[in-house]
Write a protein that holds these residues in place. Structure first.
Motif, PDB file in Angstrom:
ATOM      1  N   ALA A   1       0.614  -1.177   0.050  1.00  0.00           N
ATOM      2  CA  ALA A   1       0.319   0.256   0.090  1.00  0.00           C
ATOM      3  C   ALA A   1       0.654   1.179  -0.110  1.00  0.00           C
ATOM      4  CB  ALA A   1      -0.853  -0.374   0.792  1.00  0.00           C
ATOM      5  N   ILE A   2       2.515   0.834   0.116  1.00  0.00           N
ATOM      6  CA  ILE A   2       3.422   2.589   0.394  1.00  0.00           C
ATOM      7  C   ILE A   2       3.212   3.016  -0.825  1.00  0.00           C
ATOM      8  CG2 ILE A   2       4.919   3.121   0.206  1.00  0.00           C
ATOM      9  CD1 ILE A   2       5.855   1.341   2.169  1.00  0.00           C
ATOM     10  N   GLU A   3       2.881   2.854  -2.526  1.00  0.00           N
ATOM     11  CA  GLU A   3       2.816   3.745  -3.025  1.00  0.00           C
ATOM     12  C   GLU A   3       1.291   4.795  -3.728  1.00  0.00           C
ATOM     13  OE1 GLU A   3       4.768   1.815  -7.304  1.00  0.00           O
ATOM     14  OE2 GLU A   3       4.974   0.057  -5.889  1.00  0.00           O
ATOM     15  N   GLY A   4       0.526   3.500  -3.086  1.00  0.00           N
ATOM     16  CA  GLY A   4      -0.814   3.453  -3.568  1.00  0.00           C
ATOM     17  C   GLY A   4      -1.133   5.035  -1.991  1.00  0.00           C
ATOM     18  N   ALA A   5      -0.543   4.651  -0.674  1.00  0.00           N
ATOM     19  CA  ALA A   5      -0.882   6.032   0.009  1.00  0.00           C
ATOM     20  C   ALA A   5      -0.743   7.398  -0.112  1.00  0.00           C
ATOM     21  CB  ALA A   5       0.054   5.554   1.253  1.00  0.00           C
ATOM     22  N   ALA A   6       1.148   6.767  -0.999  1.00  0.00           N
ATOM     23  CA  ALA A   6       1.805   8.531  -1.500  1.00  0.00           C
ATOM     24  C   ALA A   6       0.744   9.264  -2.499  1.00  0.00           C
ATOM     25  CB  ALA A   6       3.433   8.092  -2.422  1.00  0.00           C
ATOM     26  N   LYS A   7       0.118   8.116  -2.976  1.00  0.00           N
ATOM     27  CA  LYS A   7      -0.528   8.996  -4.210  1.00  0.00           C
ATOM     28  C   LYS A   7      -1.964   9.338  -3.509  1.00  0.00           C
ATOM     29  CE  LYS A   7       1.113   6.088  -8.490  1.00  0.00           C
ATOM     30  NZ  LYS A   7       0.470   5.007  -9.084  1.00  0.00           N
ATOM     31  N   ALA A   8      -2.352   9.168  -3.190  1.00  0.00           N
ATOM     32  CA  ALA A   8      -3.720   8.825  -1.883  1.00  0.00           C
ATOM     33  C   ALA A   8      -3.388  10.533  -1.653  1.00  0.00           C
ATOM     34  CB  ALA A   8      -4.741   8.548  -1.437  1.00  0.00           C
ATOM     35  N   TRP A   9      -2.301  10.703  -1.020  1.00  0.00           N
ATOM     36  CA  TRP A   9      -1.520  11.124   0.049  1.00  0.00           C
ATOM     37  C   TRP A   9      -0.652  12.697  -0.613  1.00  0.00           C
ATOM     38  CZ3 TRP A   9       0.297   8.113   4.942  1.00  0.00           C
ATOM     39  CH2 TRP A   9      -0.560   7.135   5.208  1.00  0.00           C
ATOM     40  N   LYS A  10      -0.704  12.405  -1.825  1.00  0.00           N
ATOM     41  CA  LYS A  10       0.726  13.215  -2.887  1.00  0.00           C
ATOM     42  C   LYS A  10       1.644  13.522  -2.061  1.00  0.00           C
ATOM     43  CE  LYS A  10      -3.108  15.692  -4.846  1.00  0.00           C
ATOM     44  NZ  LYS A  10      -4.469  14.493  -5.049  1.00  0.00           N
ATOM     45  N   ILE A  11       2.018  12.512  -1.655  1.00  0.00           N
ATOM     46  CA  ILE A  11       3.662  12.997  -0.959  1.00  0.00           C
ATOM     47  C   ILE A  11       4.864  12.222  -0.717  1.00  0.00           C
ATOM     48  CG2 ILE A  11       2.768  14.344   1.446  1.00  0.00           C
ATOM     49  CD1 ILE A  11       2.931  11.938   2.587  1.00  0.00           C
ATOM     50  N   PRO A  12       6.059  12.120  -1.248  1.00  0.00           N
ATOM     51  CA  PRO A  12       7.143  11.486  -1.386  1.00  0.00           C
ATOM     52  C   PRO A  12       6.694  10.141  -1.059  1.00  0.00           C
ATOM     53  CG  PRO A  12       7.889  13.416  -1.251  1.00  0.00           C
ATOM     54  CD  PRO A  12       6.370  13.555  -0.507  1.00  0.00           C
ATOM     55  N   VAL A  13       7.406   8.744  -1.885  1.00  0.00           N
ATOM     56  CA  VAL A  13       7.482   7.186  -1.257  1.00  0.00           C
ATOM     57  C   VAL A  13       8.662   7.812  -0.384  1.00  0.00           C
ATOM     58  CG1 VAL A  13       7.809   5.486  -1.663  1.00  0.00           C
ATOM     59  CG2 VAL A  13       6.112   6.419  -3.688  1.00  0.00           C
TER      60      VAL A  13
END
Length: 434
Positions: free
Chosen positions: A302-314
């Motif tokens: 879920a790391i990459e999906g969370a980065a896109k959803a929260w708009k913060i860098p991986v």
């Protein structure tokens, strides 16, 4: 991994001289002080004979699952699994998985310490060294299996940075405020030794990075990987020698303290009373490791999906959020020990954990990746390697005099804020390889 079980340690009945001096207890027929009932000291949790291990499954479950308030977060992990299957909303799966891992990591440390009480202090120290960072190791193996090499590198790097800067800084700051002392002292020898090992780890990371960025490899793309694997094996040998050295010193200190007053930490261990049986501790170790493994699989995915959803860098999630939240229980215990003026234990949690990650978990991940056919190496790239080098130099400089104070703690905390902000604006050029 540090636990809260130190607060429940007891003095065994054989230690009676202090009771007699205080006039506590009653004299038996041989004119000895009779021990007080154990149940009075521990709220009736152990109304059993000392040394008995026939405590029952339900009693063990009550102690392990109900004793810690953090266990209220365990359902978050199962909720993350449910959301993952129903909606695929990674923005919720990641934080819920992370919250579900927190209590499991803390209870894993508790079970490890309980087992160590049966094996003795020397073997118990080895167990703690093995399982202290089991959570990071499990997460790394899952990320390696999914080919997310940069997540492995950045999460392990973040654990070192958070331990050496944030945790140690909070411990120094909190200890200086609560103990009423201008300075607190700790064993300088241990701090210097751990700092040396951290510098050795940095050396292992710098060489592959320099080969990569100077384009001076004999075989382009192969020499760097081969050097990383060779250096990892050397680092594992060095860490094994360090563990042997520490255990040997611990044994000699124990023999030197026999018949005399040791320090408080030695007394706590010597007179600690296990709360669960040996086989129950082993069973709980297996159960918590399996749970952490399951939740880690959803967390990494879920790391990459969370980065896109929260708009913060991986890179920010892997290096800052994952280590801080995942080791929250361990971090809190280090600060609490410092506030009780037991700074050596705090340094063992912060610097000792960083040493284990840099000298064991990182090279072990390289070896595991080697066995999996994944090109995991020690090239953490220029930005991460430079951040680690500066951090280790700052911490080593502040630890060299064997004392701490509020200002040193504040300096370390502010340094961590600078590092965290740097990773928030860092655009990882290798993100496609995650």
């Amino acid at each position: 991994m540090a636990t809260d079980s130190a607060d429940s340690r007891l003095l065994l009945p054989g230690r009676q001289n202090s009771q007699q001096a205080d006039g506590a207890g009653e004299l038996d027929d041989d004119n000895h002080v009779a021990p007080e009932p154990l149940s009075d000291n521990i709220g009736g949790s152990f109304q059993r004979e000392l040394g008995s291990t026939d405590w029952g499954v339900f009693s063990s479950m009550k102690i392990v699952l109900l004793k810690s308030k953090l266990n209220l977060l365990i359902p978050c992990g199962f909720l993350a699994i449910l959301i993952s299957y129903i909606s695929q909303n990674k923005g919720w799966v990641f934080p819920l998985s992370l919250l579900g891992i927190i209590p499991l990591a803390e209870r894993l440390g508790f079970a490890t310490e309980q087992l160590g009480l049966y094996t003795g202090r020397t073997a118990g120290g080895l167990l703690n060294a093995t399982f202290e960072n089991a959570t990071e190791l499990v997460i790394s193996i899952h990320a390696l299996r999914n080919g997310k090499l940069r997540v492995v590198q950045q999460s392990l790097l973040g654990s070192i940075l958070s331990n050496t800067l944030l945790v140690l800084g909070c411990a120094f700051f909190g200890g200086g405020l609560s103990c009423g002392k201008t300075e607190q002292a700790f064993r300088k020898e241990d701090a210097v030794l751990n700092s040396g090992l951290l510098l050795m780890a940095v050396m292992g990371l710098v060489s592959p990075a320099m080969l990569y960025y100077t384009h001076t490899e004999v075989n382009l793309g192969q020499s760097e990987l081969a050097l990383s694997r060779f250096s990892s094996c050397i680092m594992l040998v060095a860490y094994a020698a360090f563990i042997y050295f520490e255990l040997s010193n611990s044994r000699r200190r124990d023999e030197g303290n026999e018949g005399g007053g040791g320090d408080q930490g030695d007394d706590d261990y010597e007179y600690a009373f296990p709360e669960i049986s040996k086989w129950e501790a082993i069973a709980w170790l297996a159960i918590f490791t399996a749970w952490i493994s399951v939740f880690s699989d959803f967390l990494v995915d879920a790391i990459e999906g969370a980065a896109k959803a929260w708009k913060i860098p991986v890179a920010f999630i892997s290096t800052v959020l994952l280590p801080i939240v995942g080791n929250a229980a361990e971090h809190a215990s280090a600060v609490m020990y410092a506030m009780k003026d037991r700074l050596d234990i705090s340094l063992g949690v912060a610097i000792g954990s960083s040493t284990q990650i840099s000298m064991f978990v990182i090279p072990f991940s390289v070896v595991v990746g080697w066995m999996m056919g994944q090109p995991m190496d020690l090239n953490f790239h220029l930005f991460e390697t430079a951040s680690l080098l500066i951090t280790v130099l700052v911490v080593a400089f502040l630890l060299q005099d064997g004392t701490s104070n509020c200002f040193k703690g504040l300096m370390l905390i502010l340094c961590y804020l600078i590092v965290a902000a740097s990773f928030y604006v860092y655009a990882d050029p290798n993100i496609d390889g995650v």
